[in-house]
Structures are given as C-alpha cells and as structure tokens.
Write an enzyme that holds these catalytic residues in place. Structure first.
Site, PDB file in Angstrom:
ATOM      1  CE  LYS A   1      -4.222  -1.840   0.554  1.00 41.48           C
ATOM      2  NZ  LYS A   1      -4.253  -2.951   1.459  1.00 41.48           N
TER       3      LYS A   1
ATOM      4  CE  LYS B   1      -6.201 -12.859  -8.181  1.00 45.33           C
ATOM      5  NZ  LYS B   1      -6.085 -12.136  -7.016  1.00 45.33           N
TER       6      LYS B   1
ATOM      7  CE  LYS C   1     -14.201  -7.587  -5.550  1.00 48.07           C
ATOM      8  NZ  LYS C   1     -13.725  -8.026  -4.289  1.00 48.07           N
TER       9      LYS C   1
HETATM   10  P1  ADP Z   1     -10.085  -8.763  -5.941  1.00 50.05           P
HETATM   11  O1  ADP Z   1      -8.755  -9.123  -6.566  1.00 50.05           O
HETATM   12  O2  ADP Z   1     -11.169  -8.751  -6.944  1.00 50.05           O
HETATM   13  O3  ADP Z   1     -10.041  -7.489  -5.111  1.00 50.05           O
HETATM   14  P2  ADP Z   1     -10.045 -10.052  -3.411  1.00 50.05           P
HETATM   15  O4  ADP Z   1      -8.597  -9.727  -3.239  1.00 50.05           O
HETATM   16  O5  ADP Z   1     -11.065  -9.302  -2.591  1.00 50.05           O
HETATM   17  O6  ADP Z   1     -10.424  -9.934  -4.954  1.00 50.05           O
HETATM   18  O7  ADP Z   1     -10.220 -11.614  -3.179  1.00 50.05           O
HETATM   19  C1  ADP Z   1     -11.103 -12.230  -2.267  1.00 50.05           C
HETATM   20  C2  ADP Z   1     -10.881 -13.717  -2.349  1.00 50.05           C
HETATM   21  O8  ADP Z   1     -11.165 -14.216  -3.673  1.00 50.05           O
HETATM   22  C3  ADP Z   1      -9.447 -14.147  -2.039  1.00 50.05           C
HETATM   23  O9  ADP Z   1      -9.494 -15.318  -1.236  1.00 50.05           O
HETATM   24  C4  ADP Z   1      -8.840 -14.463  -3.380  1.00 50.05           C
HETATM   25  O10 ADP Z   1      -7.869 -15.474  -3.286  1.00 50.05           O
HETATM   26  C5  ADP Z   1     -10.038 -14.930  -4.196  1.00 50.05           C
HETATM   27  N1  ADP Z   1      -9.851 -14.533  -5.599  1.00 50.05           N
HETATM   28  C6  ADP Z   1      -9.929 -13.272  -6.086  1.00 50.05           C
HETATM   29  N2  ADP Z   1      -9.725 -13.246  -7.426  1.00 50.05           N
HETATM   30  C7  ADP Z   1      -9.508 -14.529  -7.803  1.00 50.05           C
HETATM   31  C8  ADP Z   1      -9.222 -15.165  -9.076  1.00 50.05           C
HETATM   32  N3  ADP Z   1      -9.163 -14.477 -10.200  1.00 50.05           N
HETATM   33  N4  ADP Z   1      -9.061 -16.502  -9.090  1.00 50.05           N
HETATM   34  C9  ADP Z   1      -9.139 -17.234  -7.939  1.00 50.05           C
HETATM   35  N5  ADP Z   1      -9.401 -16.692  -6.721  1.00 50.05           N
HETATM   36  C10 ADP Z   1      -9.578 -15.363  -6.638  1.00 50.05           C
END
Ligand code: ADP
Ligand code: TRP
Length: 320
Positions: free
Chosen positions: A110, A189, A192
């Site tokens: 961050k 990947k 969001k």
């Molecule tokens: P984002 O990257 O959309 O902000 P988060 O970091 O909030 O998602 O992820 C929340 C959960 O979802 C975590 O446990 C993460 O490992 C899983 N996750 C997020 N994106 C993926 C993905 N593309 N493939 C597999 N698992 C994911």
C-alpha cells in the site's frame, strides 16, 4: 474443529471470488464448526463512504447466504457485532513488535502504491489476529495474500502465551493450493482492481455484456482455433462437464465455430449454474428483515463466545 474466516466487504463479488474463495468456505462447513464474519472494522481502514459500507456489508451477506452458507451450522455475523475484538486487539498491540508490522507485505504494498497509511492500516494484522484468537479457531482458510497475516497471528499468540500462560489456541492456516486462478475478460487474473470481472449476480444484460467483452484473437468464423489459449474456453471449463468441454475444444479445432458461439455457450452455462443461487438471493433481498435478524442473532452468539475468551485474557494480563 473450529473453522473461522473473515471476508472484507470490498465490492461486487465476481467469478474469481466465487471459485477462489466463496465456494471453498461453503464446502468447509462440512468439516467442522464454522464461524464466518464480514470484516467491516477492517473495511474502515480505507474510509469508505458510510452508506456504501452498509450496502456492501448487506449485499455480501446476501451473496454468501445465497451461495450456500448453512445458517444452522455456521455462525455468520458482522465483525462489528463483537466490539470485544477491538479490546483484544489493543491487548495484543501491547505484545506486538512494531517491526513485525512494518514487514507486512500488504502494508508495504500500500505504501509503495502511494497510500498515506492510517494507523488502522498499519495495525490491520493485529485486529485480524484478535479475530482469529478470540474464537479459539483451529483452522483459518485464507487466500495466498493473507498467509503472512496468519503467520503474524501465530507469532502473537505464541508470544502472548509465553508471557501470560497458555490462553490462546495456535491456529493453522489453510490455503487451498489446488484452486486455479480464474482469468478475467482480458486474460489476466480476474480482479476488481483490473476492471476485468464477470459479476456473480449481475443482471442478464450485465452478465452477457461482460462475457461478450472477453478478449479473443482475431480469427474469423471459419478458421480453426486454439482452445488451449482461449479465455472463453478457460472460463467455460469452470462450468462444463468433461464431455461438454471436449466437444467445445473439438469445435474450435474444426473451424466453422466462432468466438461469438463460444461466448453464447459460456453465457448459458454460467447463467444456469447460478440460477438457483440467484433465485435464493432475490428472495433474501426481498426480505431484508430476515437477513438482519440472522446477522443479529449470530452476532450475539459470536459475542457470547468472545466474552469468555476476553475474560480469561483480561485476568491473565492483570485487568480486573
Ligand atoms: P479482488 O482481486 O477482486 O479485489 P479479493 O482480493 O477481494 O479480490 O479476493 C477475495 C478472495 O477471492 C481471495 O481469497 C482471493 O484469493 C479470491 N480470488 C480473487 N480473485 C480470484 C481469481 N481471479 N481466481 C481465484 N481466486 C480469486
Ligand atoms: N484480511 C482478510 C482479507 O482481506 C479478511 C479478514 C479479517 C480475515 N479478519 C480475518 C480472514 C480473520 C481470516 C481470519 O481477506
């Protein structure tokens, strides 16, 4: 065995969140007594707009219940329903070396991105340790990015136990390695932060639009295509049986099958797959009082558990 995990209300869940996290949490309910909470105190570290935070918490509750949280087995609550967690975090703060927090990757990331950190962001792992230790958790399923936070929790628990007697159970992290990364519409990947998501419970129009936006190469309808390098196939795989997948791959190789056809097939599969969950979610959304009541009742249950631990901790450190 007690299984506990927290999820941040950080926005609309997508297919990556479902296959990478939500589905596992639902499956783990079979393995023991589950505690699942929405980490709204943690969410405050980014200072979200209050109305938005409330909405996100509520929507995440709908999403999880719709996806299969079994309310008879799982204590599903808002983190802030148990303010005792903040007191425990404070007590843990007093055994936390500053250097340990300075080395946390998520904090360093961050800073590297130019955030001006508040103290909540800095001591985020201590609140997370309090979440875990307060409920005597044995197993904590988390994504890879949270692994270090779990190590910090274990370090703090051991340090506290050495100093004040064996109060805390030492938790184990559980990182489901087998989970493949779900690709987003651009092949990176799905996340969001990359704007490449397919929402779990979007409207038909939103879902179709996201799927139609999946990036493919420029081969025309008649050309043979490579299923192994195609984002549409990678996503279709999540929903299809081995036979259906083999059939799509065959059509790709043969030619005469366009990306538009494949996207339509993916849309139909995904739409049908989530149909029962979508229906359940709509029922829940129509009865907000019921969802509030579930969260409230479970919050009380979690709180009575938390009070027991906190009482022992207070006594151990010399507070009355
Ligand atoms: P984002 O990257 O959309 O902000 P988060 O970091 O909030 O998602 O992820 C929340 C959960 O979802 C975590 O446990 C993460 O490992 C899983 N996750 C997020 N994106 C993926 C993905 N593309 N493939 C597999 N698992 C994911
Ligand atoms: N930090 C976790 C995340 O962003 C959420 C979380 C908060 C958590 N407290 C927790 C996860 C306790 C597991 C256990 O994903």
């Amino acid at each position: 065995m007690r299984i506990l995990t927290g999820i941040q209300p950080s926005g609309t869940p997508h297919l990556g969140n479902y296959f990478g996290a939500m589905r596992q949490v639902c499956e783990l309910q079979e393995k023991g007594e589950s505690f699942l909470f929405i980490a709204d105190y943690h969410a405050l570290t980014t200072n979200p707009e209050p109305r938005l935070l409330r909405e996100r918490v509520f929507n995440l509750a709908l999403d999880f219940i719709a996806c299969g949280i079994d309310l008879d087995r799982t204590v599903f609550f808002r983190q802030s329903a148990v303010p005792e967690v903040c007191e425990l975090a404070w007590i843990l703060d007093t055994v936390t070396p500053v250097g340990l927090l300075e080395r946390a990757h998520s904090y360093k990331d961050k800073i590297a991105k130019g955030f001006s950190p508040n103290n909540g962001l800095f001591s985020y792992p201590v609140l997370m340790a309090a979440d875990i230790l307060l409920y005597g958790s044995d197993l904590v399923p988390v994504g890879k990015d949270q692994k270090q936070h779990l190590e910090i929790t274990r370090d703090l628990a051991i340090k506290f136990n050495n100093q004040y007697g064996g109060i805390f159970r030492i938790p184990e992290g559980y990182i489901p390695e087998a989970v493949a990364i779900v690709p987003g519409t651009d092949g990176q990947k799905m996340s969001k932060s990359y704007g490449n998501t397919i929402p779990l419970f979007g409207t038909e129009k939103e879902t179709r639009k996201a799927i139609m936006n999946i990036v493919t190469d420029c081969r025309g309808l008649d050309d043979p295509k490579d299923p192994d390098s195609c984002n549409v196939v990678a996503l279709f795989k999540l929903f299809a049986s081995p036979e259906e997948l083999a059939e799509m791959c065959e059509r790709y190789r043969a030619g005469g099958y366009g990306y538009g056809h494949a996207k339509q097939a993916l849309f139909e599969k995904m739409w049908n797959y989530f149909e029962p969950m979508r229906r359940r979610r709509a029922e829940l959304a129509a009865d907000p009082g019921y969802v509030e009541e579930v969260l409230r009742r479970n919050g009380e249950r979690a709180r009575s558990e938390a009070e027991k631990t906190l009482k022992r901790v207070r006594r151990a450190v010399g507070l009355r």
